[in-house]
Scaffold this motif. Structure first.
Motif, mmCIF file in Angstrom:
data_model
loop_
_atom_site.group_PDB
_atom_site.id
_atom_site.type_symbol
_atom_site.label_atom_id
_atom_site.label_comp_id
_atom_site.label_asym_id
_atom_site.label_seq_id
_atom_site.Cartn_x
_atom_site.Cartn_y
_atom_site.Cartn_z
ATOM 1 N N VAL A 137 4.478 -5.295 1.695
ATOM 2 C CA VAL A 137 4.224 -4.373 0.588
ATOM 3 C C VAL A 137 2.982 -3.544 0.931
ATOM 4 O O VAL A 137 2.320 -3.807 1.938
ATOM 5 C CB VAL A 137 4.001 -5.148 -0.732
ATOM 6 N N PRO A 138 2.627 -2.537 0.125
ATOM 7 C CA PRO A 138 1.364 -1.831 0.367
ATOM 8 C C PRO A 138 0.193 -2.811 0.422
ATOM 9 O O PRO A 138 0.159 -3.794 -0.326
ATOM 10 C CB PRO A 138 1.270 -0.881 -0.837
ATOM 11 N N TYR A 158 7.800 -7.136 -9.842
ATOM 12 C CA TYR A 158 6.920 -5.968 -9.913
ATOM 13 C C TYR A 158 5.576 -6.351 -9.297
ATOM 14 O O TYR A 158 4.946 -7.331 -9.712
ATOM 15 C CB TYR A 158 6.730 -5.530 -11.360
ATOM 16 N N CYS A 183 1.801 -4.855 -8.173
ATOM 17 C CA CYS A 183 0.814 -3.779 -8.132
ATOM 18 C C CYS A 183 -0.168 -4.033 -6.991
ATOM 19 O O CYS A 183 -0.205 -5.121 -6.414
ATOM 20 C CB CYS A 183 0.096 -3.641 -9.467
ATOM 21 N N SER A 184 -0.968 -3.018 -6.675
ATOM 22 C CA SER A 184 -1.872 -3.113 -5.527
ATOM 23 C C SER A 184 -3.324 -2.985 -5.960
ATOM 24 O O SER A 184 -3.653 -2.218 -6.870
ATOM 25 C CB SER A 184 -1.557 -2.021 -4.500
ATOM 26 N N ASN A 234 -4.299 0.019 -2.702
ATOM 27 C CA ASN A 234 -3.528 1.242 -2.521
ATOM 28 C C ASN A 234 -2.981 1.701 -3.871
ATOM 29 O O ASN A 234 -2.577 0.865 -4.690
ATOM 30 C CB ASN A 234 -2.365 1.014 -1.554
ATOM 31 N N GLU A 248 -0.361 2.348 -5.476
ATOM 32 C CA GLU A 248 1.091 2.292 -5.599
ATOM 33 C C GLU A 248 1.550 0.900 -6.030
ATOM 34 O O GLU A 248 1.140 -0.112 -5.457
ATOM 35 C CB GLU A 248 1.746 2.657 -4.268
ATOM 36 N N THR A 249 2.380 0.860 -7.062
ATOM 37 C CA THR A 249 3.076 -0.357 -7.480
ATOM 38 C C THR A 249 4.504 -0.290 -6.947
ATOM 39 O O THR A 249 5.121 0.785 -6.959
ATOM 40 C CB THR A 249 3.080 -0.479 -9.009
ATOM 41 N N VAL A 250 5.029 -1.419 -6.473
ATOM 42 C CA VAL A 250 6.401 -1.426 -5.969
ATOM 43 C C VAL A 250 7.255 -2.383 -6.790
ATOM 44 O O VAL A 250 6.757 -3.352 -7.378
ATOM 45 C CB VAL A 250 6.455 -1.823 -4.475
ATOM 46 N N ILE A 272 12.368 -3.475 -1.282
ATOM 47 C CA ILE A 272 11.708 -2.581 -2.227
ATOM 48 C C ILE A 272 12.718 -1.560 -2.740
ATOM 49 O O ILE A 272 13.368 -0.866 -1.951
ATOM 50 C CB ILE A 272 10.507 -1.879 -1.569
ATOM 51 N N ARG A 291 9.157 2.642 -6.503
ATOM 52 C CA ARG A 291 7.726 2.846 -6.286
ATOM 53 C C ARG A 291 7.158 3.627 -7.466
ATOM 54 O O ARG A 291 7.735 4.626 -7.891
ATOM 55 C CB ARG A 291 7.466 3.593 -4.973
ATOM 56 N N PRO A 335 3.508 5.405 -8.881
ATOM 57 C CA PRO A 335 2.128 5.774 -8.520
ATOM 58 C C PRO A 335 1.123 5.124 -9.468
ATOM 59 O O PRO A 335 1.371 5.004 -10.671
ATOM 60 C CB PRO A 335 2.116 7.298 -8.643
#
Length: 489
Positions: free
Chosen positions: A168-169, A185, A187-188, A191, A193-195, A204, A207, A209
């Motif tokens: 993931v990010p 779900y 989150c980061s 970074n 971005e949530t994937v 994935i 995405r 933002p």
């Protein structure tokens, strides 16, 4: 009397019988599942970062039963031969409510604990600096966000051994699942971005933002329609559609040090509760229209929170108060505060955690884990750049024997500026400064600042050493400016 006892036993058995395979009508389960009334079989757990403990509370009478000790205080935990857990922080639980998954950031571990006996079943070591762990709704996997790297460690839900990884990010902060188990779900924290990940094949599929790159927490509504995540650095919360195409629904300005979000369903609807550490409050929003319905003063640096099995209460960990606050969700009033260990982080409420017996085996009294001193820093008349309208900076000195871990929840400063937490020889902050920690504020003008040493002995008038006073000054440790915040007492 006999009939009343039999009836109570039958009601308890009925409540427990609803648990296996079905969470409850509250998070992390589906809205269609039955609620579980509060009882002495339930437990509230908090992961406590500086005492390295898990506190165990009976919500029926809001009584602390004791702590599960996973590690030692400083400086013992700094030894190369130390084998306990360090920085106990994250927490999840299994769908059958029989297992806790406790993440320790500093020792890169997930500790699995039997809720009935409080016994450690296994410790699984993963990658650098894991943050949170949670079971998939079917209980077959445990997903661990390895925040110091770029993947989710997927553990077997029975053996607790790592079996695969999901890239993931970088810096995954927290993961939660849709109530139907279809999506994860993530989150980061590093970074923007949530994937969204398909649980079935670990791919994935969406995405979203993030307005900033520091997301510590994410939660899904029991009706499966919304996901909310927090942004600690910019003081916002974002809600997005839990289903494809995962469109952003609302971005809300919350306040400095926005920590965790969670949901409670009651007779009035479904509500999002958000802890705002820099304001020492919980803000409450209606999920149907995102309107704010309440602001609740709870205590210093609220962090993790979780609803009871029937949604009538929500429990909040107060990181700089060493307490849990119990909120009645109909009145949105604090109805109890419970002492716990040092710096509670994640909090979970587990209905039916103890199906029989008193559940006291394996837990210990608070002891040194309950010892701390609390201070506040307020704007200085001599300095500039500190906002007196904000909540004061709170400081906790968590006892570790002869040493203390200092934690300051700093608010009211200029954003993205360098500052120094220091000791001054005079109450007004004048004279030479002795730096303790350098830090840079986030975009909301806040920061969490830590230091370690025999600090309580010098900031209190104990007679043994010349007294010092905590201050915050702009600049660097080499060149601090005039203090803008000073110790209030």
């Amino acid at each position: 009397m006999k009939h009343r006892v039999i009836r109570a036993a039958l009601l308890a058995a009925t409540a427990v019988a609803t648990l296996p395979g079905a969470w409850a009508g509250q998070v992390p389960g589906a809205a269609s599942a039955p609620d579980v009334p509060i009882s002495h079989r339930d437990r509230v757990y908090a992961a406590e970062q500086f005492s390295n403990t898990v506190s165990v509370t009976d919500p029926a009478d809001n009584k602390l039963l004791g702590v599960i000790r996973l590690g030692d205080p400083a400086p013992g935990n700094l030894s190369p031969l130390y084998r306990g857990q360090l920085l106990v922080h994250g927490m999840g639980f299994s769908p059958d409510h029989r297992t806790l998954a406790v993440v320790s950031i500093g020792s890169n571990s997930v500790t699995f604990i039997d809720t009935a006996t409080n016994a450690v079943k296994r410790v699984t070591y993963v990658g650098r600096s894991p943050h949170e762990a949670f079971f998939t709704p079917d209980g077959k996997e445990v997903w661990v966000t390895v925040r110091g790297e770029n993947y989710i460690a997927v553990l077997d839900g029975t053996t607790y051994e790592e079996k695969s990884r999901i890239v993931v990010p970088g810096g995954p902060g927290m993961q939660i699942f849709s109530p139907d188990g279809k999506y994860g779900y993530v989150c980061s924290s590093f970074n923007p971005e949530t994937v969204v990940i398909s649980v079935a094949d670990h791919q994935i599929v969406g995405r979203i933002p993030q307005p900033s790159s520091f997301c510590p927490d994410i939660a899904a509504t029991p009706d499966g329609t919304q996901v909310w995540f927090t942004l600690k650095d910019v003081g916002k919360v974002v809600a997005f559609d839990a289903r494809p195409p995962f469109a952003v629904l609302k971005t809300i300005d919350i306040g400095p040090i926005t920590n965790h979000v969670n949901f409670a369903r009651n007779a009035n609807g479904t509500f999002a509760y958000v802890t705002v550490g820099g304001l020492n409050e919980v803000q409450v929003f209606r999920t149907s229209d995102f309107s704010k319905v309440s602001t609740i003063a709870v205590g210093k640096l609220p962090h993790g929170l979780w609803p009871s099995g029937d949604g009538t209460r929500i429990y909040v960990g107060l990181e700089n108060d060493d307490r849990l606050a119990a909120i009645d969700t109909l009145s949105n009033a604090v109805v109890a505060t419970i002492p716990v260990g040092q710096a509670p982080q994640a909090v979970v409420y587990v209905p039916g955690a103890v199906p029989e017996g008193d559940g006291l085996k394996g837990i210990e009294p608070l002891g040194i884990a309950g010892q701390a001193a609390h201070l506040a820093l307020v704007p200085s008349a001599r300095g500039s750049g500190a906002d007196a309208s904000k909540a004061p900076t709170s400081v906790s000195l968590f006892d570790q024997g002869l040493l203390q871990v200092l934690q300051a929840s700093v608010t009211g400063l200029e954003p993205k500026r360098p500052y120094v937490l220091a000791l001054a020889s005079k109450p007004d902050g004048s004279g030479p400064l002795e730096p303790l920690a350098a830090f840079t504020t986030n975009p909301a003008g806040s920061a969490i600042v830590n230091a370690l040493g025999p600090i309580r002995q010098v900031v209190h008038d104990m007679g043994a050493t010349p007294r010092r006073y905590l201050v915050i000054a702009p600049g660097t440790a080499a060149q601090p400016g005039t203090p803008v915040q000073i110790q209030s007492r």
